[in-house]
Design an enzyme around this catalytic site. Structure first.
Site, short mmCIF file in Angstrom:
data_model
loop_
_atom_site.label_atom_id
_atom_site.label_comp_id
_atom_site.label_asym_id
_atom_site.label_seq_id
_atom_site.Cartn_x
_atom_site.Cartn_y
_atom_site.Cartn_z
N LEU A 1 2.23 -6.69 -11.18
CA LEU A 1 2.49 -5.77 -10.08
C LEU A 1 2.57 -6.47 -8.72
O LEU A 1 2.86 -5.83 -7.71
CB LEU A 1 1.44 -4.66 -10.06
CG LEU A 1 1.43 -3.77 -11.31
CD1 LEU A 1 0.26 -2.81 -11.29
CD2 LEU A 1 2.75 -3.00 -11.45
N LEU B 1 -3.82 -5.30 -11.13
CA LEU B 1 -2.45 -5.75 -10.83
C LEU B 1 -1.70 -6.11 -12.12
O LEU B 1 -0.71 -6.83 -12.08
CB LEU B 1 -2.48 -6.95 -9.88
CG LEU B 1 -2.91 -6.65 -8.45
CD1 LEU B 1 -3.04 -7.93 -7.64
CD2 LEU B 1 -1.91 -5.70 -7.78
N ALA B 2 -2.21 -5.60 -13.26
CA ALA B 2 -1.55 -5.84 -14.55
C ALA B 2 -1.29 -7.34 -14.77
O ALA B 2 -0.16 -7.78 -15.00
CB ALA B 2 -0.25 -5.04 -14.66
N TYR C 1 -17.07 -15.66 -18.73
CA TYR C 1 -16.04 -16.32 -17.91
C TYR C 1 -16.41 -17.79 -17.70
O TYR C 1 -17.48 -18.08 -17.19
CB TYR C 1 -15.92 -15.65 -16.53
CG TYR C 1 -15.51 -14.20 -16.52
CD1 TYR C 1 -14.97 -13.57 -17.65
CD2 TYR C 1 -15.69 -13.43 -15.38
CE1 TYR C 1 -14.62 -12.23 -17.62
CE2 TYR C 1 -15.33 -12.09 -15.34
CZ TYR C 1 -14.80 -11.49 -16.46
OH TYR C 1 -14.47 -10.17 -16.42
N GLY D 1 -1.12 -9.66 -12.74
CA GLY D 1 -0.22 -10.26 -11.76
C GLY D 1 1.18 -9.69 -11.77
O GLY D 1 1.96 -9.93 -10.85
N GLY E 1 4.84 -8.53 -8.32
CA GLY E 1 6.29 -8.69 -8.22
C GLY E 1 6.79 -10.09 -8.47
O GLY E 1 7.99 -10.35 -8.38
N LYS E 2 5.87 -11.01 -8.85
CA LYS E 2 6.32 -12.39 -9.03
C LYS E 2 6.90 -12.65 -10.41
O LYS E 2 7.48 -13.70 -10.66
CB LYS E 2 5.18 -13.37 -8.73
CG LYS E 2 3.96 -13.25 -9.63
CD LYS E 2 2.87 -14.21 -9.15
CE LYS E 2 1.60 -14.07 -9.97
NZ LYS E 2 0.51 -14.91 -9.46
#
Length: 316
Positions: A217, A212-213, A53, A215, A219-220
C-alpha cells in the site's frame, strides 16, 4: 495529538505503533536507534515487538529485535517515554502458552529488553492445547509481580476471543484488553466480519498488523518486476490483481488531494476506523518514518474515506 486508551487500563497511546520486526533484520542497530529517537521526537510512544523477531533470518535465533530495543533503552534513557509491547508463543524454543513457558519467556524478554516491566504482553498465537485459564492464570502472576501491565491477544478468532474473555470474567483472571489482528485496505473481510464486533462489544483496543500490506500500500510494488530482489517481495505478489491495483489508484487519488504519500493515506484510513486504536507500521529509515508519522496528522475527508472504501470493497 490525541491519545487513545488501551482497553480499561490507564495506558494512553498515540494513534500509530512502530513495528519492531525490522530491528536487527532490515534495519541494523545504529539505524534502529535513529528511527526510535525520531519516533519519540514525533510525539509517538507505542513500540511493538516479539520474542520471535527475527528468527526467520538465517543465523538468527529470535530475540534480535528485543535486544536492540533494550540497548536503545539503556543508551537513550527513554524507557519511560515508551509503551512497550512484546509477545510470547511463536518462538520455537519458547512455543505455546503454557504457564511454565510464559514464566520462562517473559524473563527472557525482560532480560533482552533491559527493563523490569512490559506494558503490553501479547499471546502471539492462540494455543488450543493449553487451557485458557492456565494461560490467563500465568498472566495474572506476571501482573501481580509487576512484570506485565496489560495482556493482549494476537491471531485469535472472534469465537476464541469471546471464550477467553468469558473465562477471565468467570475466574477473576486478567482479560485481554487489546487485540492485534491483520487489517489494512486490502485485507478487510476477516477483521470486519469476525473480530471487529467482538472488540467493539467488549471495548477492546485494536492495533493492526500488516497495516500497509507488507509494503504494497506504499505504492512501490505495481508490477512483478518491482518485487525482484526485495525482502518482502514474495509477500506482496498476492496483492497484484485487479482489486489491488484499484486500491492503489484510489490511494494515488486521495494522496494527491491531500499532498501526501500513499503510505500516509493508507495508515490514515486505518486510524479513521472507529474500532481501531492504532495501526502498526515499520520503517527502515528516518525518512520512511516521516510518512508514517504524517498519518497521525492527516484527517481524511468523508469523500476521501468513501473513495478508499469503495475501491477496497470486498463484498460481492
Amino acid at each position: 495529538m490525541q491519545t487513545r486508551s488501551i482497553g480499561t487500563s490507564d495506558l494512553e497511546v498515540a494513534p500509530l505503533v512502530f513495528g519492531g520486526n525490522v530491528f536487527g533484520w532490515t534495519a541494523d542497530e545504529r539505524t534502529s536507534f535513529s528511527i526510535l529517537d525520531a519516533f519519540v521526537d514525533h510525539g509517538l510512544n507505542f513500540v511493538d515487538t516479539a520474542d520471535v523477531y527475527s528468527a526467520w533470518v538465517d543465523g538468527h535465533q529470535g530475540g534480535e529485535s528485543e535486544t536492540i530495543i533494550g540497548k536503545w533503552f539503556k543508551e537513550s534513557g527513554k524507557r519511560d517515554k515508551i509503551v512497550l509491547a512484546t509477545k510470547v508463543g511463536m518462538l520455537g524454543t519458547r512455543a505455546g502458552l503454557s504457564a511454565a513457558n510464559i514464566a520462562a519467556a517473559v524473563d527472557d524478554s525482560l532480560r533482552r529488553l533491559k527493563t523490569d516491566y512490559i506494558d503490553v504482553y501479547f499471546s502471539h498465537l492462540d494455543d488450543d492445547k493449553t487451557p485458557l485459564d492456565e494461560t490467563l492464570g500465568a498472566y495474572q502472576k506476571l501482573v501481580q509481580a509487576g512484570k506485565v501491565r496489560v495482556v493482549g491477544a494476537s491471531n485469535y478468532k472472534g469465537e476464541r476471543l469471546e471464550e477467553a474473555l468469558a473465562v477471565a470474567k468467570d475466574s477473576g483472571l486478567p482479560a485481554y484488553q487489546i487485540l492485534q489482528p491483520e487489517y489494512n485496505l486490502y485485507d478487510r473481510e476477516g477483521y470486519e466480519t469476525d473480530l471487529e464486533p467482538v472488540a467493539q462489544k467488549h471495548k477492546i483496543a485494536v492495533v493492526t498488523y500488516f497495516s500497509l500490506a507488507s509494503g504494497f500500500l506504499s505504492g512501490k510494488y505495481r508490477s512483478k518486476e518491482d518485487m525482484e530482489g526485495k525482502a518482502r517481495g514474495s509477500r506482496v505478489e498476492k496483492y497484484l490483481n485487479e482489486r489491488g491495483l484499484r486500491i492503489l489508484d484510489a490511494l494515488d487519488e486521495v494522496a494527491k488531494r491531500n499532498d501526501a504519500t500513499p503510505a500516509t493515506v493508507a495508515l490514515a484510513w486505518v486510524i479513521a476506523r472507529p474500532s481501531v486504536t492504532a495501526p502498526i507500521a515499520s520503517a527502515t529509515s528516518v525518512k520512511q518514518l516521516e510518512s508514517l508519522a504524517a498519518a497521525t496528522r492527516l484527517e481524511l475527508s468523508t469523500e476521501d474515506v468513501q473513495t478508499l472504501d469503495q475501491a477496497s470493497a470486498w463484498q460481492k
